[in-house]
Write a protein that holds these residues in place. Sequence first.
Motif, short mmCIF file in Angstrom:
data_model
loop_
_atom_site.label_atom_id
_atom_site.label_comp_id
_atom_site.label_asym_id
_atom_site.label_seq_id
_atom_site.Cartn_x
_atom_site.Cartn_y
_atom_site.Cartn_z
N LYS A 67 0.83 -1.21 0.00
CA LYS A 67 0.00 0.00 0.00
C LYS A 67 0.86 1.25 0.00
O LYS A 67 0.58 2.22 -0.72
CB LYS A 67 -0.93 0.00 1.21
CG LYS A 67 -2.08 -0.97 1.12
CD LYS A 67 -2.95 -0.89 2.35
CE LYS A 67 -4.09 -1.91 2.30
NZ LYS A 67 -4.91 -1.87 3.51
N ILE A 70 2.35 1.82 -3.45
CA ILE A 70 1.35 2.33 -4.39
C ILE A 70 1.08 3.80 -4.15
O ILE A 70 1.05 4.60 -5.10
CB ILE A 70 0.05 1.50 -4.28
CG1 ILE A 70 0.28 0.09 -4.81
CG2 ILE A 70 -1.10 2.17 -5.03
CD1 ILE A 70 -0.87 -0.86 -4.57
N VAL A 71 0.93 4.19 -2.90
CA VAL A 71 0.66 5.60 -2.59
C VAL A 71 1.83 6.48 -3.02
O VAL A 71 1.63 7.52 -3.66
CB VAL A 71 0.37 5.77 -1.08
CG1 VAL A 71 0.37 7.22 -0.67
CG2 VAL A 71 -0.96 5.13 -0.73
N GLY A 73 4.07 5.81 -5.27
CA GLY A 73 4.14 5.80 -6.73
C GLY A 73 3.15 6.78 -7.34
O GLY A 73 3.48 7.51 -8.28
N VAL A 74 1.93 6.81 -6.82
CA VAL A 74 0.93 7.74 -7.34
C VAL A 74 1.36 9.18 -7.08
O VAL A 74 1.26 10.04 -7.97
CB VAL A 74 -0.45 7.44 -6.69
CG1 VAL A 74 -1.44 8.56 -6.99
CG2 VAL A 74 -0.97 6.10 -7.17
N ILE A 75 1.88 9.45 -5.90
CA ILE A 75 2.31 10.83 -5.57
C ILE A 75 3.46 11.26 -6.47
O ILE A 75 3.46 12.38 -7.01
CB ILE A 75 2.71 10.91 -4.08
CG1 ILE A 75 1.47 10.79 -3.20
CG2 ILE A 75 3.43 12.22 -3.79
CD1 ILE A 75 1.76 10.70 -1.73
N THR A 77 4.19 10.09 -9.46
CA THR A 77 3.68 10.24 -10.82
C THR A 77 2.95 11.57 -10.98
O THR A 77 3.15 12.28 -11.97
CB THR A 77 2.71 9.08 -11.15
OG1 THR A 77 3.39 7.85 -10.94
CG2 THR A 77 2.22 9.16 -12.58
N VAL A 78 2.14 11.94 -10.01
CA VAL A 78 1.43 13.21 -10.07
C VAL A 78 2.41 14.37 -10.06
O VAL A 78 2.26 15.34 -10.83
CB VAL A 78 0.42 13.32 -8.89
CG1 VAL A 78 -0.13 14.73 -8.76
CG2 VAL A 78 -0.71 12.32 -9.07
#
Length: 86
Positions: A67, A70-71, A73-75, A77-78
């Motif tokens: 988890k 994933i968090v 990675g999303v941050i 990427t943004v």
Amino acid sequence: MGGEGSMMAANNSLKNNRDLISKRKERGGLSGSYSNAKLAEFPTATPEQLNEIREKILKQNRVHKVKLLIVFGVIITVLILFFLYN
């Protein structure tokens, strides 16, 4: 002469602090006897139960790490997309 009032206030403050320290030392830490204290009885765990608990904790840690990845990675990427298109 000037400054007499402030010196008197400083002396009073030091005296009050000394009084507080002496009271704290007199009170002491824990007092009394613990001879009447009853200890709780806990059941003993079998090796199988310990292995089950260990596996459960390891699985929870793996899920938590996934988890977090994933968090993050999303941050990331943004943030990259934000800087590329600005």
